[in-house]
Design an enzyme around this catalytic site. Structure first.
Site, PDB file in Angstrom:
ATOM      1  N   LYS A 105      -0.501  -8.902  -2.119  1.00 30.78           N
ATOM      2  CA  LYS A 105      -0.073  -9.020  -0.729  1.00 30.78           C
ATOM      3  C   LYS A 105       1.018 -10.082  -0.605  1.00 30.78           C
ATOM      4  O   LYS A 105       0.848 -11.219  -1.050  1.00 30.78           O
ATOM      5  CB  LYS A 105      -1.270  -9.393   0.158  1.00 30.78           C
ATOM      6  N   ASP A 154       2.765  -5.616  -1.516  1.00 30.62           N
ATOM      7  CA  ASP A 154       2.650  -4.992  -0.192  1.00 30.62           C
ATOM      8  C   ASP A 154       2.975  -6.044   0.864  1.00 30.62           C
ATOM      9  O   ASP A 154       2.244  -7.017   1.009  1.00 30.62           O
ATOM     10  CB  ASP A 154       1.225  -4.465   0.009  1.00 30.62           C
ATOM     11  N   GLU A 184       5.761  -2.199  -0.900  1.00 27.49           N
ATOM     12  CA  GLU A 184       5.194  -1.439   0.212  1.00 27.49           C
ATOM     13  C   GLU A 184       5.586  -2.064   1.549  1.00 27.49           C
ATOM     14  O   GLU A 184       5.440  -3.274   1.735  1.00 27.49           O
ATOM     15  CB  GLU A 184       3.666  -1.454   0.023  1.00 27.49           C
ATOM     16  N   ASP A 217       3.443   3.213   4.142  1.00 25.76           N
ATOM     17  CA  ASP A 217       1.993   3.221   4.397  1.00 25.76           C
ATOM     18  C   ASP A 217       1.768   3.270   5.905  1.00 25.76           C
ATOM     19  O   ASP A 217       1.549   4.344   6.478  1.00 25.76           O
ATOM     20  CB  ASP A 217       1.348   1.989   3.753  1.00 25.76           C
ATOM     21  N   LYS A 274      -3.779   8.054   2.600  1.00 28.26           N
ATOM     22  CA  LYS A 274      -5.095   7.464   2.809  1.00 28.26           C
ATOM     23  C   LYS A 274      -6.012   8.515   3.413  1.00 28.26           C
ATOM     24  O   LYS A 274      -5.833   8.895   4.570  1.00 28.26           O
ATOM     25  CB  LYS A 274      -4.991   6.232   3.718  1.00 28.26           C
ATOM     26  N   GLN A 276      -8.210   2.012   2.660  1.00 27.51           N
ATOM     27  CA  GLN A 276      -8.402   1.394   3.956  1.00 27.51           C
ATOM     28  C   GLN A 276      -9.539   0.383   3.809  1.00 27.51           C
ATOM     29  O   GLN A 276     -10.336   0.192   4.691  1.00 27.51           O
ATOM     30  CB  GLN A 276      -8.729   2.510   4.968  1.00 27.51           C
TER      31      GLN A 276
HETATM   32 MG    MG Z   1      -0.456  -1.191   2.805  1.00 24.40          MG
END
Ligand code: MG
Length: 363
Positions: free
Chosen positions: A162, A190, A216, A241, A265, A293
């Protein structure tokens, strides 16, 4: 065969540690188990994870949507009548995870009735799926340490890191991970829309030589011009996403040319719409992975079935959410070995709820 009952059961399983990302914090999985029964005694399951900051659903709104709308809409239908199910669901807008969970629970029943695992029913591409793990946020040393421990423990070599909050630290972290984990590691940062376009261009330039698998959602999904500008500035594949939560949005992002990978997803598009997305992407030469998720093991197994079914899912999928939870609802928790989840030949999803665990964690 006819659907005779649909239940929506909220449950809460604590996480082993708090999760922080650019748009919020999570400390427990508070999801909804959707359970469907038929007149010939089959039971299908799936889970709906409320993500109010992304989809506007809550635990209570999912229960209400299943009990008041989507559940009654499928009563009396044959679970194999998927097109009728989707058609009836179109009476309502929104509520993506509520409708997806119900559609997947019906697919579980279809597989059981046909005596085949869901991944074979959906396409049967493979029976094992490479896994990408979301590494807990922290400073560069902590992130490197987490990557090494996931590699040593599970054989995972694809890391979702992240970023999006502190650009300079993000670059330093990615550099450290590349240096310490060697050339075989696959890095998938991401940003969760955390950068403005200028910052995104600058970060992408700084990490260009790090052999990044994809970045992402670098910047806001409503900034079309900024997204195109960022996409044109880099050779690093950008993955959609939050900008690609349904079929119409996927079409829009493909037309914009802002993404070259799309995260599917199943929690938000179920199996049927996910197949439409994968086929559309395949036609456009855009590849997929199965995103998470932060699903519990039920959602992870659903994701693994979809990823295994589909040729266009070419990148490691985010199927590790259950590792972050102190427990799950299943008789048999999935395992990750050599960086892969392997599907069984059991019909349907091949999983069963542990009723004692459900009693303990239901809300
Ligand atoms: Mg994401």
């Amino acid at each position: 065969m006819k659907v005779t009952a649909v239940e929506a059961i909220p449950f809460r399983i604590p996480l082993t540690e708090k999760k922080v990302w650019a748009r919020g914090v999570l400390d427990a999985a508070e999801h909804v188990l959707v359970r469907v029964r038929t007149d010939d005694g089959l039971t299908g399951i799936a889970e709906a994870p409320p993500r109010p900051t992304i989809y506007g659903e809550s635990l209570r709104s999912i229960v209400a949507a299943v009990e008041d709308w989507f559940g009654p809409a499928v009563l009396g239908l044959d679970p194999f009548e998927t097109e009728k199910v989707l058609d009836r669901f179109e009476r309502w807008v929104g509520n993506p995870t509520a409708r997806a969970a119900l559609e997947m629970a019906l697919a579980d029943i279809k597989g059981q009735a046909a005596g085949v695992p869901v991944y074979k029913m959906l396409g049967g591409w493979t029976d094992q799926v490479p896994v990408c793990v979301r590494v807990p946020t922290g400073d560069a040393d902590a992130v490197v340490g987490s990557c090494a421990s996931f590699r040593d423990r599970y054989g995972i070599t694809t890391f979702k890191i992240k970023v999006g909050m502190k650009p300079n630290e993000d670059v330093a972290t990615l550099r450290a991970v590349r240096e310490m984990m060697g050339p075989s590691a696959r890095l998938c940062p991401d940003a969760n829309q955390g950068y403005d376009p200028q910052t995104a261009v600058r970060v992408l330039k700084a990490i260009e030589e790090l052999d990044i698998t994809l970045l992402e959602e670098p910047c806001r999904i409503d900034n079309d011009r900024g997204r195109q500008q960022v996409a044109r500035s880099t050779t690093i594949p950008l993955m959609g996403d939050e900008s690609c939560t349904n079929l119409a949005e996927v079409r829009r992002q493909l037309a914009l040319g802002a993404v070259s990978v799309i995260s599917i997803k199943i929690a938000r598009t179920g199996f049927a719409i996910s197949q439409c997305i994968a086929h559309l992407c395949a036609a456009e030469g855009v590849v997929n992975l199965c995103g998470t998720q932060a699903d519990s093991s039920i959602g992870v197994v659903c994701g693994a079935h979809f990823a295994a079914s589909c040729r266009n899912v070419t990148l490691a999928s985010e199927l590790t959410g259950f590792l972050d939870m102190v427990d799950d609802l299943l008789v048999e928790t999935p395992t990750i070995e050599k960086g892969m989840i392997r599907l069984t030949d059991r019909p349907g999803l091949g999983i069963r709820i542990d009723e004692a665990k459900l009693k303990r964690y239901r809300l």
